[in-house]
Every structure is written in structure tokens, then in C-alpha cells.
Motif scaffolding. Structure first.
Motif, mmCIF file in Angstrom:
data_model
loop_
_atom_site.group_PDB
_atom_site.id
_atom_site.type_symbol
_atom_site.label_atom_id
_atom_site.label_comp_id
_atom_site.label_asym_id
_atom_site.label_seq_id
_atom_site.Cartn_x
_atom_site.Cartn_y
_atom_site.Cartn_z
ATOM 1 N N GLU A 178 4.679 -17.302 -0.826
ATOM 2 C CA GLU A 178 4.450 -17.681 -2.223
ATOM 3 C C GLU A 178 3.233 -16.948 -2.794
ATOM 4 O O GLU A 178 3.257 -16.485 -3.941
ATOM 5 C CB GLU A 178 4.245 -19.196 -2.321
ATOM 6 N N ALA A 179 2.186 -16.844 -1.993
ATOM 7 C CA ALA A 179 0.963 -16.180 -2.454
ATOM 8 C C ALA A 179 1.207 -14.698 -2.729
ATOM 9 O O ALA A 179 0.692 -14.143 -3.709
ATOM 10 C CB ALA A 179 -0.145 -16.348 -1.415
ATOM 11 N N ILE A 180 1.985 -14.055 -1.879
ATOM 12 C CA ILE A 180 2.290 -12.634 -2.079
ATOM 13 C C ILE A 180 3.135 -12.442 -3.332
ATOM 14 O O ILE A 180 2.899 -11.521 -4.129
ATOM 15 C CB ILE A 180 3.002 -12.060 -0.838
ATOM 16 N N VAL A 181 4.116 -13.318 -3.531
ATOM 17 C CA VAL A 181 4.957 -13.240 -4.735
ATOM 18 C C VAL A 181 4.102 -13.402 -5.992
ATOM 19 O O VAL A 181 4.279 -12.675 -6.980
ATOM 20 C CB VAL A 181 6.067 -14.311 -4.692
ATOM 21 N N LEU A 182 3.169 -14.341 -5.968
ATOM 22 C CA LEU A 182 2.275 -14.544 -7.113
ATOM 23 C C LEU A 182 1.480 -13.278 -7.422
ATOM 24 O O LEU A 182 1.280 -12.921 -8.591
ATOM 25 C CB LEU A 182 1.310 -15.700 -6.832
ATOM 26 N N VAL A 240 -0.796 -3.201 -4.493
ATOM 27 C CA VAL A 240 -0.773 -4.664 -4.562
ATOM 28 C C VAL A 240 -0.409 -5.270 -3.211
ATOM 29 O O VAL A 240 -1.036 -6.234 -2.753
ATOM 30 C CB VAL A 240 0.227 -5.136 -5.640
ATOM 31 N N LEU A 241 0.590 -4.708 -2.555
ATOM 32 C CA LEU A 241 1.012 -5.246 -1.262
ATOM 33 C C LEU A 241 -0.064 -5.066 -0.197
ATOM 34 O O LEU A 241 -0.289 -5.961 0.631
ATOM 35 C CB LEU A 241 2.316 -4.583 -0.820
ATOM 36 N N LEU A 242 -0.740 -3.925 -0.215
ATOM 37 C CA LEU A 242 -1.826 -3.713 0.745
ATOM 38 C C LEU A 242 -2.950 -4.719 0.526
ATOM 39 O O LEU A 242 -3.450 -5.335 1.480
ATOM 40 C CB LEU A 242 -2.368 -2.288 0.619
ATOM 41 N N LEU A 243 -3.339 -4.914 -0.728
ATOM 42 C CA LEU A 243 -4.416 -5.857 -1.027
ATOM 43 C C LEU A 243 -3.968 -7.298 -0.783
ATOM 44 O O LEU A 243 -4.786 -8.150 -0.410
ATOM 45 C CB LEU A 243 -4.894 -5.671 -2.467
ATOM 46 N N ALA A 244 -2.685 -7.565 -0.977
ATOM 47 C CA ALA A 244 -2.154 -8.894 -0.653
ATOM 48 C C ALA A 244 -2.250 -9.149 0.845
ATOM 49 O O ALA A 244 -2.598 -10.260 1.283
ATOM 50 C CB ALA A 244 -0.710 -9.015 -1.125
ATOM 51 N N MET A 245 -1.951 -8.125 1.649
ATOM 52 C CA MET A 245 -2.076 -8.264 3.100
ATOM 53 C C MET A 245 -3.532 -8.506 3.504
ATOM 54 O O MET A 245 -3.814 -9.241 4.453
ATOM 55 C CB MET A 245 -1.534 -7.016 3.792
ATOM 56 N N ALA A 246 -4.446 -7.886 2.771
ATOM 57 C CA ALA A 246 -5.868 -8.122 3.036
ATOM 58 C C ALA A 246 -6.226 -9.576 2.749
ATOM 59 O O ALA A 246 -6.939 -10.222 3.535
ATOM 60 C CB ALA A 246 -6.722 -7.183 2.186
ATOM 61 N N ASP A 247 -5.722 -10.106 1.638
ATOM 62 C CA ASP A 247 -5.958 -11.520 1.322
ATOM 63 C C ASP A 247 -5.348 -12.428 2.388
ATOM 64 O O ASP A 247 -5.929 -13.457 2.755
ATOM 65 C CB ASP A 247 -5.362 -11.864 -0.048
ATOM 66 N N VAL A 248 -4.182 -12.051 2.868
ATOM 67 C CA VAL A 248 -3.528 -12.826 3.929
ATOM 68 C C VAL A 248 -4.400 -12.852 5.181
ATOM 69 O O VAL A 248 -4.592 -13.910 5.806
ATOM 70 C CB VAL A 248 -2.140 -12.231 4.258
ATOM 71 N N LEU A 249 -4.950 -11.706 5.547
ATOM 72 C CA LEU A 249 -5.798 -11.638 6.740
ATOM 73 C C LEU A 249 -7.047 -12.502 6.577
ATOM 74 O O LEU A 249 -7.437 -13.232 7.502
ATOM 75 C CB LEU A 249 -6.185 -10.184 7.018
ATOM 76 N N ILE A 250 -7.671 -12.428 5.403
ATOM 77 C CA ILE A 250 -8.846 -13.268 5.147
ATOM 78 C C ILE A 250 -8.475 -14.746 5.256
ATOM 79 O O ILE A 250 -9.185 -15.544 5.883
ATOM 80 C CB ILE A 250 -9.433 -12.972 3.754
ATOM 81 N N ALA A 251 -7.351 -15.111 4.650
ATOM 82 C CA ALA A 251 -6.914 -16.509 4.670
ATOM 83 C C ALA A 251 -6.628 -16.986 6.090
ATOM 84 O O ALA A 251 -6.957 -18.121 6.457
ATOM 85 C CB ALA A 251 -5.674 -16.673 3.792
#
Length: 244
Positions: A24-28, A96-107
Motif C-alpha cells: 500500500e505504501a509503495i502504491v501511494l 520513485v521505486l528506488l526511493l520507495a525501496m529506501a523507505d521500505v528499508l528504513i521502515a
């Protein structure tokens, strides 16, 4: 036996919930990226075009103030876009997808440290989504690598943590001041190696690229934010503006 099965069941449910929340977070973030662009994305396009033409990003634009690594990442995204003969949206989507993956890793690191609430608060933070998906500022990529490095350092996985910290600084030198602060802490294992080696490799990365001192001084060391950052210019002393 019953307690053991209950723990496994709860663990599976939590894992499923985490996966659902991440999707959901990646889709957002992808949806946010469709709402327009700002000057950072324009800068990425300039850098990608210079790299694609074989130019020098430090000499041909004042919009690139980091180590060469991010420029090569943008070049890769541009080459993929050209390969598929796609419009600019594919270039944007890859970022966007790369930075989303970065957010995922932080989370996920936050989840390991303090649980599901911290995980959810970060991954669904409107500010985090806006910065990484609309502004496309790649500080989170450097932070994701740096936070993972510090997490593994606590677990005494020194070599992997050093590699990740090197990668963090090569992406963007966001944590360089924090690294210097670690020198004064007594609880950091191998702190000389952990601090000095990443900074040395960061410095060498500019030499490998062949950047001339004039451009390094102007666009990296002496770089100052423009008038769009009034609070930064007001409160941060000049001596620190090339670091932070």
C-alpha cells in the motif's frame, strides 16, 4: 506446544500485515509521483542527459553536488528509458521505486528496533511520502543504507556495516557530520575504521571520476543552498553549509 503454535500464528499474521502495508505504501508513492514535479526532478534530467552524452556533471551544471554514484544511477535509469523507447514517465517511475525501496528499508529497520507502530508511522507519514515521491529527494536512500549500517554495527557485523556506510556516503554525504560525532563515542566498535574508511572512499570517488579541483570546490565543497532555503541560510553557520 499451544504457546509455540500461537507465536508462529501471530508471527505469520504480522508478516502478512507488514507485506500488505508495504504494498500500500509503495502504491501511494507511485500515485504521488503522478501529481507533478519540482526542481529536483529537473536537475535529475539535466544530470542524466549530461551523463548520457559523456559529459562531466561537475563542469557542465551547478545542479550536481554529490559523489558520482547518484549520477551513474540516473544514467542507468536513462539508458533503460531509451532502451524501451519510453517517455519521461519511465525515468520518473524508476526513481520513485528506488526511493520507495529506501523507505521500505528504513521502515523495516524501525520495525526491528521498536515494532509495528514505528514502522507504520514512518512508512505512511505524509511528509515522508511527499519528500520521496513528489520532491524525489534521495536523502532517504543514503539514510536507509546508513541506518542499516548502524543497526548491523550494534550487532557487531563490522565489515557489512562499513560497506553499507561507504555506500551511504557515496549516494549522498547526509551522515558525514554524524560519522564525525561517532568518533567521540566510546561504545562504537572499530570506530576509527568505521568513520575514516567511508570518508576516505568518498574523497577518492571524486578523484576516480577525474573531477578538476575547480569544479569540486565550486559545486561540492563550497556549495550553498539557494534562496529557496531561507531558514537554512538564516540559522546554519557558513562553516557548516558545505557539510550539511
Amino acid at each position: 506446544m499451544i504457546l509455540s503454535n500461537l507465536r508462529v500464528l501471530l508471527s505469520k499474521k504480522t508478516t502478512r500485515l507488514v507485506v500488505i502495508l508495504l504494498v500500500e505504501a509503495i502504491v501511494l508513492r507511485v500515485l504521488m509521483a503522478t501529481q507533478g514535479q519540482n526542481v529536483d526532478f529537473d536537475s535529475y534530467r539535466i544530470v542524466a542527459e549530461i551523463m548520457h552524452s559523456g559529459g562531466n556533471v561537475y563542469a557542465e551544471t551547478t545542479r550536481y553536488n554529490y559523489s558520482p554514484l547518484w549520477a551513474y544511477i540516473l544514467l542507468l535509469f536513462e539508458e533503460v528509458r531509451i532502451l524501451f523507447q519510453a517517455d519521461i514517465w519511465l525515468f520518473r517511475l524508476q526513481i520513485v521505486l528506488l526511493l520507495a525501496m529506501a523507505d521500505v528499508l528504513i521502515a523495516l529497520v524501525l520495525y526491528k528496533i521498536s515494532g509495528l507502530k514505528s514502522f507504520a508511522l514512518y512508512i505512511f507519514s505524509p511528509l515522508v511520502i511527499f519528500v520521496s515521491a513528489f520532491n524525489m529527494q534521495f536523502d532517504n536512500l543514503a539514510l536507509a543504507l546508513g541506518l542499516s549500517s548502524l543497526f548491523l554495527l550494534k550487532k557487531q557485523k563490522i565489515r557489512v556495516s562499513i560497506v553499507l556506510m561507504v555506500a551511504s556516503l557515496l549516494v549522498k554525504h547526509t551522515l558525514i557530520a554524524y560519522l564525525l560525532w561517532l568518533l567521540f563515542r566510546r561504545d562504537v566498535p572499530k570506530k576509527g575504521l568505521f568513520v575514516i574508511l567511508p570518508m576516505a572512499i568518498l574523497s577518492l570517488s571524486f578523484l576516480v571520476y577525474g573531477i578538476e579541483y575547480e569544479y569540486l570546490l565550486r559545486n561540492v565543497i563550497s556549495y550553498r543552498p539557494n534562496d529557496a532555503a531561507p531558514l537554512y541560510n538564516m540559522f546554519v553557520p557558513d562553516i557548516f553549509k558545505g557539510i550539511f
